[in-house]
Write a protein that holds these residues in place. Structure first.
Motif, PDB file in Angstrom:
ATOM      1  N   ASN A  23      23.972  37.661 106.682  1.00  0.00           N
ATOM      2  CA  ASN A  23      23.829  36.949 105.412  1.00  0.00           C
ATOM      3  C   ASN A  23      23.322  35.525 105.642  1.00  0.00           C
ATOM      4  OD1 ASN A  23      24.247  36.804 102.471  1.00  0.00           O
ATOM      5  ND2 ASN A  23      25.841  35.322 102.981  1.00  0.00           N
ATOM      6  N   LEU A  24      23.823  34.865 106.675  1.00  0.00           N
ATOM      7  CA  LEU A  24      23.336  33.520 106.990  1.00  0.00           C
ATOM      8  C   LEU A  24      21.848  33.548 107.351  1.00  0.00           C
ATOM      9  CD1 LEU A  24      26.194  31.860 109.097  1.00  0.00           C
ATOM     10  CD2 LEU A  24      25.629  31.496 106.690  1.00  0.00           C
ATOM     11  N   ASN A  25      21.412  34.612 107.982  1.00  0.00           N
ATOM     12  CA  ASN A  25      20.000  34.727 108.363  1.00  0.00           C
ATOM     13  C   ASN A  25      19.077  34.803 107.151  1.00  0.00           C
ATOM     14  OD1 ASN A  25      20.454  34.655 111.126  1.00  0.00           O
ATOM     15  ND2 ASN A  25      20.593  36.880 111.322  1.00  0.00           N
ATOM     16  N   GLU A  26      19.642  35.183 106.002  1.00  0.00           N
ATOM     17  CA  GLU A  26      18.818  35.247 104.789  1.00  0.00           C
ATOM     18  C   GLU A  26      18.267  33.870 104.422  1.00  0.00           C
ATOM     19  OE1 GLU A  26      17.810  37.905 103.692  1.00  0.00           O
ATOM     20  OE2 GLU A  26      19.312  39.480 103.871  1.00  0.00           O
ATOM     21  N   ILE A  27      18.969  32.798 104.797  1.00  0.00           N
ATOM     22  CA  ILE A  27      18.471  31.445 104.523  1.00  0.00           C
ATOM     23  C   ILE A  27      17.175  31.223 105.303  1.00  0.00           C
ATOM     24  CG2 ILE A  27      19.011  28.990 104.622  1.00  0.00           C
ATOM     25  CD1 ILE A  27      21.967  29.710 104.592  1.00  0.00           C
ATOM     26  N   THR A  28      17.170  31.618 106.561  1.00  0.00           N
ATOM     27  CA  THR A  28      15.966  31.517 107.378  1.00  0.00           C
ATOM     28  C   THR A  28      14.860  32.391 106.802  1.00  0.00           C
ATOM     29  OG1 THR A  28      17.295  31.113 109.360  1.00  0.00           O
ATOM     30  CG2 THR A  28      15.031  31.836 109.696  1.00  0.00           C
ATOM     31  N   ASN A  29      15.227  33.579 106.363  1.00  0.00           N
ATOM     32  CA  ASN A  29      14.241  34.484 105.775  1.00  0.00           C
ATOM     33  C   ASN A  29      13.569  33.854 104.565  1.00  0.00           C
ATOM     34  OD1 ASN A  29      14.912  36.433 107.670  1.00  0.00           O
ATOM     35  ND2 ASN A  29      16.326  37.502 106.318  1.00  0.00           N
TER      36      ASN A  29
ATOM     37  N   THR B 217      33.967  23.717 116.103  1.00  0.00           N
ATOM     38  CA  THR B 217      33.647  24.766 115.137  1.00  0.00           C
ATOM     39  C   THR B 217      32.223  25.254 115.323  1.00  0.00           C
ATOM     40  OG1 THR B 217      35.186  23.863 113.505  1.00  0.00           O
ATOM     41  CG2 THR B 217      33.438  25.298 112.689  1.00  0.00           C
ATOM     42  N   LYS B 218      31.306  24.309 115.501  1.00  0.00           N
ATOM     43  CA  LYS B 218      29.896  24.658 115.682  1.00  0.00           C
ATOM     44  C   LYS B 218      29.703  25.551 116.907  1.00  0.00           C
ATOM     45  CE  LYS B 218      27.111  21.246 115.263  1.00  0.00           C
ATOM     46  NZ  LYS B 218      26.291  20.032 115.544  1.00  0.00           N
ATOM     47  N   ASN B 219      30.304  25.168 118.017  1.00  0.00           N
ATOM     48  CA  ASN B 219      30.160  25.950 119.247  1.00  0.00           C
ATOM     49  C   ASN B 219      30.852  27.304 119.151  1.00  0.00           C
ATOM     50  OD1 ASN B 219      28.692  23.896 120.444  1.00  0.00           O
ATOM     51  ND2 ASN B 219      30.483  22.971 121.439  1.00  0.00           N
ATOM     52  N   SER B 220      31.983  27.347 118.455  1.00  0.00           N
ATOM     53  CA  SER B 220      32.703  28.613 118.288  1.00  0.00           C
ATOM     54  C   SER B 220      31.874  29.604 117.479  1.00  0.00           C
ATOM     55  CB  SER B 220      34.047  28.367 117.600  1.00  0.00           C
ATOM     56  OG  SER B 220      34.892  27.554 118.397  1.00  0.00           O
TER      57      SER B 220
ATOM     58  N   THR C 218      17.803  25.832 109.587  1.00  0.00           N
ATOM     59  CA  THR C 218      18.269  26.565 108.409  1.00  0.00           C
ATOM     60  C   THR C 218      19.682  27.114 108.609  1.00  0.00           C
ATOM     61  OG1 THR C 218      17.240  28.626 109.198  1.00  0.00           O
ATOM     62  CG2 THR C 218      15.913  27.209 107.766  1.00  0.00           C
ATOM     63  N   ASP C 219      20.274  26.822 109.758  1.00  0.00           N
ATOM     64  CA  ASP C 219      21.652  27.249 110.032  1.00  0.00           C
ATOM     65  C   ASP C 219      22.618  26.210 109.468  1.00  0.00           C
ATOM     66  OD1 ASP C 219      24.063  28.139 110.993  1.00  0.00           O
ATOM     67  OD2 ASP C 219      23.613  27.709 113.098  1.00  0.00           O
ATOM     68  N   PRO C 220      23.428  26.567 108.467  1.00  0.00           N
ATOM     69  CA  PRO C 220      24.350  25.593 107.872  1.00  0.00           C
ATOM     70  C   PRO C 220      25.320  24.980 108.877  1.00  0.00           C
ATOM     71  CG  PRO C 220      24.229  27.593 106.539  1.00  0.00           C
ATOM     72  CD  PRO C 220      23.513  27.880 107.827  1.00  0.00           C
ATOM     73  N   PHE C 221      25.728  25.756 109.882  1.00  0.00           N
ATOM     74  CA  PHE C 221      26.699  25.256 110.855  1.00  0.00           C
ATOM     75  C   PHE C 221      26.099  24.210 111.790  1.00  0.00           C
ATOM     76  CE2 PHE C 221      28.728  29.231 109.598  1.00  0.00           C
ATOM     77  CZ  PHE C 221      30.044  28.807 109.423  1.00  0.00           C
TER      78      PHE C 221
ATOM     79  N   PHE D 111      28.356  38.928 107.974  1.00  0.00           N
ATOM     80  CA  PHE D 111      28.433  37.489 107.747  1.00  0.00           C
ATOM     81  C   PHE D 111      27.228  36.765 108.361  1.00  0.00           C
ATOM     82  CE2 PHE D 111      29.679  33.317 109.462  1.00  0.00           C
ATOM     83  CZ  PHE D 111      30.035  32.664 108.293  1.00  0.00           C
ATOM     84  N   PHE D 112      26.919  37.090 109.616  1.00  0.00           N
ATOM     85  CA  PHE D 112      25.797  36.430 110.272  1.00  0.00           C
ATOM     86  C   PHE D 112      24.454  36.918 109.726  1.00  0.00           C
ATOM     87  CE2 PHE D 112      29.087  35.644 113.535  1.00  0.00           C
ATOM     88  CZ  PHE D 112      28.945  34.266 113.634  1.00  0.00           C
TER      89      PHE D 112
END
Length: 233
Positions: A70-76, A172-175, A161-164, A67-68
């Motif tokens: 996959n989120l890094n792909e946005i930064t990539n 939620t953001k901190n969690s 680039t982090d959606p959260f 999951f994380f």
């Protein structure tokens, strides 16, 4: 022969000293920060990571890691475009689209099975390097670990680039950030026993070599020149 060995050893020690002065002029400060991070990790983060790894079922742990990633792909993708790597941007973007949909928000790496392997990744530090910005002195940051003068502010830029980071729900953001940090620490559990000797130097040298490897897209620089001149010996 003994004289030659002594000369080589002296040159090695001298070059190591010059290397430290060049890349790590703040070594005394960095060592103190490294010690602080080590104590914090020893008494807090590592025990939690070990407990997490022991309790969490492997499929679920792997899904969270996916999951994380996959989120890094946005930064990539963002840094691919900034570096003019449009083919790589299509590759990383394709992975994100496939895994975010068919892969159930990235919990499953379906793109890997479709032939789109995960790349080494891009960040804004690498983008600055491509733009000609030097790495600057090595820095050991509190909590965040090893970095350089170039890479340290880049971590802040990549956070956009982090959606959260755009979530209005602070809890939620901190969690999410806490779980991401924990997941990252779990991934390094297997490396804890690999370092030998001066752990500070081990971490520094591995970080700098890894960073330069990524900046050069895997190309290894030959620091020893052309060995063809020695073919006759």
């Amino acid at each position: 022969m003994k004289l030659l060995t002594t000369i080589i050893l002296a040159l090695t020690l001298f070059s190591s000293s010059l290397y430290a002065e060049e890349v790590d002029p703040l070594e005394s400060i960095n060592r103190n920060m490294f010690y602080f991070n080590e104590r914090l990790d020893h008494y807090a983060l590592r025990p939690i990571a070990v407990a997490y790894s022991d309790v969490m079922p492997n499929p679920l742990e792997r899904g969270i890691d996916n999951f994380f990633s996959n989120l890094n792909e946005i930064t990539n993708v963002a840094n691919d475009l900034l570096q003019g790597k449009f083919k790589q941007a299509g590759h990383d973007g394709g992975r994100f689209l496939i895994n975010s949909t068919i892969g159930m928000a990235g919990l499953f790496d379906v793109a890997e099975r479709a032939g789109l392997s995960e790349s080494d990744g891009e960040d804004f530090g690498q983008t600055l390097a491509v733009w000609g910005v030097g790495e600057g002195p090595y820095l050991m940051l509190p909590l965040m670990g090893p970095s350089t003068l170039r890479d340290a502010p880049s971590k802040f830029v990549d956070s956009f680039t982090d959606p959260f980071s755009y979530s209005d729900d602070v809890r939620t953001k901190n969690s999410v950030r806490a779980v991401d940090l924990l997941n990252t620490r779990v991934s390094f559990l297997g490396l804890d026993e690999m370092s030998s000797g001066d752990k500070y130097l081990f971490v520094r040298d591995v970080y700098l070599q890894r960073t330069r490897y990524l900046v050069n897209d895997g190309a290894i620089e030959d620091d020893f020149g052309d060995f063809d001149d020695f073919d006759d010996y």
